[in-house]
Design an enzyme around this catalytic site. Structure first.
Site, short mmCIF file in Angstrom:
data_model
loop_
_atom_site.label_atom_id
_atom_site.label_comp_id
_atom_site.label_asym_id
_atom_site.label_seq_id
_atom_site.Cartn_x
_atom_site.Cartn_y
_atom_site.Cartn_z
N ASP A 26 0.85 -1.19 0.00
CA ASP A 26 0.00 0.00 0.00
C ASP A 26 0.89 1.24 0.00
O ASP A 26 1.54 1.54 1.00
CB ASP A 26 -0.90 0.00 1.24
N TYR A 31 3.71 9.69 -0.16
CA TYR A 31 4.65 9.11 0.81
C TYR A 31 6.09 9.39 0.40
O TYR A 31 7.01 9.24 1.21
CB TYR A 31 4.44 7.59 0.97
N LYS A 56 -1.88 6.24 -4.52
CA LYS A 56 -2.97 7.19 -4.27
C LYS A 56 -2.66 8.53 -4.92
O LYS A 56 -1.51 9.00 -4.90
CB LYS A 56 -3.15 7.39 -2.76
N HIS A 89 -6.62 9.98 -2.59
CA HIS A 89 -6.03 9.88 -1.25
C HIS A 89 -6.90 10.55 -0.17
O HIS A 89 -7.07 10.02 0.93
CB HIS A 89 -4.64 10.52 -1.28
#
Ligand code: A2P
Length: 290
Positions: A26, A31, A56, A89
């Site tokens: 994931d 990130y 996302k 997201h």
């Protein structure tokens, strides 16, 4: 598989997880580690088709013309030509302009133009499934009131002892949307407190498993996909063991989790000036952010 020597980077944790048997990764553009994830997958020797890879779409790329370039960037960093799952997201659109985090209210309230581009990405084969993250029932209904060609497959939200969201869980089950649980152990700030809950300690002792395994098994038994996070090899291994909880134990934990006032660990509402979940009245500490 060649062992990566650095003990403290994403590649190392990912390699450990893949060796343990995890196949669900994931990730997210935001990130900031998709290049390392892509490198680790390609060096792991695990065939791409055996891995379920999620990314996302970040808030700054909700405008229709920004969706495909953002996806292409994630695909290129991840060294793949498709994602298994691509999520919006947050139900918050930022204008991709000079002002940082300036909210596009219209696109935030009705993300259909963004969704249409995601549907096109499925048609193009760049994405196999599309979904949402951090959407409450009202925001899902705002989206699905539009003439969608593809309905959201997944909604990824915070789910844990502190914030078990039984109404959302039931609503998503009734409406055929799979819930994924992030922060399933309460997140880094609350994991110790979460693992120490007496009901969970009791169940762990009774079944001869660890408190973390009790929680992960509970999430799975609730019908959600648990996404535990760890940078500790022994915990990565521990968290992969799921047990069928006896009904009595499951109900005991469900009751404990849903009997106190819920609280969130992750809530950027105040920073972004958006009442993301309609919690403003609910949470006295937050004041009115709108
Ligand atoms: P660490 O990464 O140092 O192993 P969540 O999955 O709810 O987001 O929680 C992540 C936090 O929980 C991290 O701080 C992680 O620590 C910790 N954690 C993950 N698995 C376990 C476990 N099995 N036992 C104790 N702590 C854990």
């Amino acid at each position: 598989m060649q062992k990566i020597e650095h003990c403290c980077d994403v590649s190392y944790y990912l390699q450990t997880a893949l060796e343990e048997g995890y196949r669900h990764i994931d990730g997210a553009w935001n990130y900031g580690n998709e290049a390392e994830v892509g490198q680790a997958i390609s060096e792991s020797g695990v065939p791409r088709k055996e891995i379920w890879l999620t990314s996302k779409l970040w808030n700054s790329f909700h405008a229709p013309q920004d969706v495909e370039p953002a996806l292409d960037e994630s695909l290129s960093r991840l060294r793949t030509d498709y994602l298994d799952l691509y999520l919006i997201h947050w139900p918050v659109a930022f204008r991709n302009g000079e002002k940082e985090n300036e909210v596009d209210w219209e696109l935030t309230e009705n993300p259909y133009p963004t969704w249409k581009r995601l549907e096109e990405m499925v048609d193009k084969g760049k994405v196999r499934n599309i979904g949402i993250s951090n959407f409450d029932i009202r925001r899902i209904q705002n989206l699905t009131a539009n003439p969608l060609k593809i309905k959201p497959y997944v909604n990824q939200v915070e789910l844990n002892y502190w914030n078990p969201q039984p109404e959302l869980l039931n609503w998503c089950k009734d409406n055929g949307i799979l819930l994924e649980a992030y922060s399933p152990l309460g997140g880094a700030d609350r994991v110790r407190e979460t693992l120490a809950i007496p009901e969970v300690q009791d169940i762990a002792k009774e079944l001869g498993i660890t408190p973390a395994q009790v929680y992960i098994s509970w999430h799975v038994q609730r019908g959600t996909v648990a996404l535990p996070k760890s940078v500790t090899p022994s915990r990565i291994k521990e968290n992969f063991q799921v047990t069928a909880l006896p009904d009595e134990a499951f109900q005991k934990l469900e009751k404990a989790a849903t009997s106190h006032r819920p609280s969130k660990n992750v809530d950027p509402s105040k920073g972004w000036g958006v009442d993301i979940w309609g919690w403003i009245e609910f949470d006295e500490d937050m004041g009115n952010v709108m």
